[in-house]
Write a protein that holds these residues in place. Structure first.
Motif, PDB file in Angstrom:
ATOM      1  N   PHE B  25       0.820  -1.211   0.000  1.00 35.08           N
ATOM      2  CA  PHE B  25       0.000   0.000   0.000  1.00 35.08           C
ATOM      3  C   PHE B  25       0.853   1.260   0.000  1.00 35.08           C
ATOM      4  N   GLY B  26       1.950   1.237   0.735  1.00 36.25           N
ATOM      5  CA  GLY B  26       2.786   2.429   0.803  1.00 36.25           C
ATOM      6  C   GLY B  26       3.309   2.837  -0.564  1.00 36.25           C
ATOM      7  N   ALA B  27       3.917   1.892  -1.268  1.00 41.78           N
ATOM      8  CA  ALA B  27       4.469   2.195  -2.589  1.00 41.78           C
ATOM      9  C   ALA B  27       3.350   2.571  -3.554  1.00 41.78           C
ATOM     10  N   GLY B  28       2.197   1.910  -3.418  1.00 44.84           N
ATOM     11  CA  GLY B  28       1.058   2.219  -4.285  1.00 44.84           C
ATOM     12  C   GLY B  28       0.567   3.641  -4.078  1.00 44.84           C
ATOM     13  N   LEU B  29       0.505   4.049  -2.821  1.00 50.89           N
ATOM     14  CA  LEU B  29       0.075   5.421  -2.545  1.00 50.89           C
ATOM     15  C   LEU B  29       1.095   6.430  -3.055  1.00 50.89           C
ATOM     16  N   ALA B  30       2.374   6.073  -2.977  1.00 57.39           N
ATOM     17  CA  ALA B  30       3.407   6.988  -3.457  1.00 57.39           C
ATOM     18  C   ALA B  30       3.246   7.272  -4.944  1.00 57.39           C
ATOM     19  N   VAL B  31       2.758   6.283  -5.671  1.00 57.61           N
ATOM     20  CA  VAL B  31       2.593   6.425  -7.121  1.00 57.61           C
ATOM     21  C   VAL B  31       1.390   7.304  -7.463  1.00 57.61           C
ATOM     22  N   LEU B  32       0.412   7.322  -6.569  1.00 57.22           N
ATOM     23  CA  LEU B  32      -0.921   7.806  -6.913  1.00 57.22           C
ATOM     24  C   LEU B  32      -0.994   9.243  -7.456  1.00 57.22           C
ATOM     25  N   PRO B  33      -0.550  10.263  -6.712  1.00 58.36           N
ATOM     26  CA  PRO B  33      -0.734  11.627  -7.244  1.00 58.36           C
ATOM     27  C   PRO B  33       0.081  11.896  -8.500  1.00 58.36           C
TER      28      PRO B  33
END
Lengths: 147, 486
Positions: B25-33
């Motif tokens: 989830f952490g890496a996924g959220l980092a990609v998001l914006p």
């Protein structure tokens, strides 16, 4: 190193970073307040700014492009009053608009400049910024820088 | 406004799904914006080439499709990851009991900074700084043109016109304006959400890798830079590009350090955001590529392994750069990269004279807190000075590094190589700039140089490896071998 010490060190670091972020806001806001108090132009509403930005004064642009040959330098400048306060603030954006749209006109010391004038009674935040209130073009010779 | 924010982030979700599927989830959220903004930009570049419609809901649909494409790329990249179980392991396994406390402290800090950020954005945009009207109005002009257009606004240009920069920031702001049907005040306030979403997402990606508190301090580095917030709310793109530069570098460094392709992909998206935001991003990508290569070799990668990692990392940035360059070529637009050097100034300045002037202004930028703002006390001035950012970096990186002093100095040199190369590149650019040199220095250096301070401060938190990383970093590349996969 005990865990509480690590947590404390991190908290201290975050406080330092937070302070560094925080101290920048107050002087910045104070500066803006000071500038505001000097009578610099304020924007009354979104509509005022839009009226200023778009539509461009296409009639004026067309006049510049048809009456002056390519390569003529342009200083886009508003002469509203003698204080020059408004002029400084607005000239930059108009100049960049012109340079963006018409790169073959550019300001350069030592050659002719076209000055786009507005009536001295027109305030920059209302009528002057709307289409049709830019009244005239003035052509002048500018001395070389340093002369 | 809320709907516009949610839809902005929602567009980026497809690119994050491959991460979420793997419970990363952490890496996924980092990609998001980053993926969200890049996906919003893609239809405009396509529209410039093809004339495809971006009206109404079409913009959103096309962006979502592009985000899905990014998701497919992420899926392929993550499928190739050899040892996700090892990489997903927390970096501080022996300190698990302290995590909740540290996460809460870091989280509260970030929430306070975010809330304050919105408050400042609200205050700044109530009264627009008059001396920033130039950039402010220009960027918002582009924002409005995009927000109100159904196609790439090629009708506004004649051949040779300048479209000075790539347009990621106005495209992002235009999304808020179009979806939220907002005015200028709210459009500018949406800058606050950019300045929240980017750090928060990056923190989500970094906190398990370098520790929660340190990650919070590292992602706050751009916000600490003197006058970054000031320029950011003046609708200059410099705040966004500094965030993209620094966050991309940090994510890519974690990717290299842990041999984690997921983080490399996240970092590469950040570099693409940097290139798409402003031309300075291209220089940063070059500097960052060299710096990351050195970092990879310092982490026991061979030369060719380092080259491979760099190539993966800068590929999206190159695609974005070439796409934008192609748009400019096709429409006959001139930008700073394809410089139309018809205005030559300062003909009497020798190279030495230019260099002297450049170094003088560099010296000012490295020492002055924020000229003209009148700080009242020494501590106020110090805390808002770049000295507060780069001096601790130069002192702490060798202190926190492990090994003998030669190793520590080498590590310091590697960590600060990216901002150092960026500075050298800047000096070279100023040496050959066709614009009036003093004007160029006065009007741009203090904004361009911000990334140097932010990056140096953020590097403090990469000096010391977590215990498990110190133990395993030499073996990281061997993990990829089949024999070690068990």
């Amino acid at each position: 190193m005990p865990q509480w010490a690590i947590a404390l060190a991190e908290a201290g670091l975050l406080v330092a970073v937070g302070c560094a972020i925080a101290v920048q806001f107050e002087p910045t806001q104070k500066y803006l307040t000071d500038v505001s108090a000097q009578g610099q132009p304020r924007i009354a509403s979104d509509d005022d700014l839009y009226a200023w930005m778009i539509p461009y004064d296409y009639d004026l642009i067309r006049k510049v492009r048809t009456e002056y040959p390519k390569g003529t330098s342009v200083l886009v400048d508003y002469k509203v009053d003698n204080t020059n306060n408004v002029t400084i603030a607005t000239a930059g954006i108009m100049q960049r608009m012109y340079l963006t749209l018409f790169p073959d006109y550019y300001p350069k010391p030592g050659v002719d400049e076209l000055i786009i004038c507005a009536h001295k009674d027109v305030r920059p935040t209302d009528e002057m910024l709307s289409k049709g209130r830019l009244l005239s073009l003035v052509r002048r010779k500018v001395a070389e820088a340093g002369q | 406004m809320i709907l516009a924010i949610l839809l902005w982030l929602g567009i980026g979700i497809p690119a994050s799904i491959p991460y979420f599927r793997r419970r990363r989830f952490g890496a996924g959220l980092a990609v998001l914006p980053m993926s969200a903004s890049l996906s919003l930009l893609a239809p405009w570049i396509v529209s410039a080439y093809t004339g495809l419609c971006t009206a109404g809901i079409w913009w959103g649909i096309e962006s979502a499709i592009f985000s899905m494409l990014l998701g497919v790329v992420a899926e392929l990249i993550l499928q190739g990851q050899k040892s996700p179980a090892v990489i997903a392991k927390p970096a501080f396994p022996n300190r698990q009991s302290a995590w909740p406390v540290r996460v809460v402290i870091a989280g509260v800090f970030l929430l306070i900074v975010s809330a304050w950020n919105i408050g400042i954005g609200e205050g700044f945009t109530q009264t627009i700084p008059p001396f920033q009207w130039d950039g402010y109005a220009t960027w918002l002009l582009v924002t409005r043109v995009i927000a109100d257009s159904d196609f790439f606004p090629r009708h506004l240009f004649v051949p040779g016109s300048q479209w000075e920069y790539p347009i990621l920031m106005p495209v992002t702001l235009a999304w808020f304006r179009r979806v939220g049907e907002l005015g200028i005040h709210q459009s500018t306030l949406s800058l606050a959400f950019i300045a929240i979403a980017f750090p928060m997402a990056t923190w989500a990606g970094l906190w398990r890798k370098i520790g929660p508190g340190w990650a919070a301090a590292a992602v706050s580095a751009p916000l600490m830079v003197p006058r970054l917030i000031f320029w950011h709310y003046g609708a200059y793109a410099d705040g966004m590009i500094v965030m993209a530069d620094v966050y991309a570098m940090m994510l890519a460094m974690v990717g290299i350090r842990d041999n984690d392709r997921g983080y490399l992909f996240a970092g590469s998206l950040g570099l693409a955001v940097a290139v798409a935001t402003k031309n300075e991003g291209a220089l940063w990508v070059v500097a960052c590529a060299i710096g990351l290569g050195l970092y990879a070799m310092e982490n026991k990668a061979t030369f060719w392994q380092a080259v491979k990692k760099i190539a993966c990392c800068v590929a999206p940035a190159i695609v974005v750069f070439l796409s934008w360059w192609g748009v400019c070529k096709m429409l006959g637009l001139a930008n700073d990269v394809i410089a139309n050097a018809s205005v030559k100034n300062d003909p009497n300045l020798t190279v030495a004279g230019r260099l002297g002037m450049i170094l003088y202004y560099f010296g000012q930028s490295f020492t002055y807190p924020a000229p003209g703002l009148g700080y009242q006390s020494f501590w106020q001035a110090l805390l808002s000075s770049p000295i507060f950012m780069y001096l601790p970096a130069l002192l702490l990186i060798p202190l926190l590094s492990a090994g003998n002093w030669l190793v520590r100095l080498r590590r310091t040199a590697v960590l600060i190589s990216t901002p150092a190369i960026f500075c050298v590149g800047l000096i070279l650019i100023y040496l050959i700039t066709p614009k009036p040199l003093e004007w160029h220095l006065q009007t741009s250096l203090d904004r361009v140089i911000m990334v140097v301070f932010a990056a140096m401060f953020a590097m403090i938190f990469f000096a010391r490896r977590p215990a498990t990383q110190q133990a395993t970093s030499a073996d990281l590349h061997r993990r990829e071998k089949p024999a070690d996969r068990t």
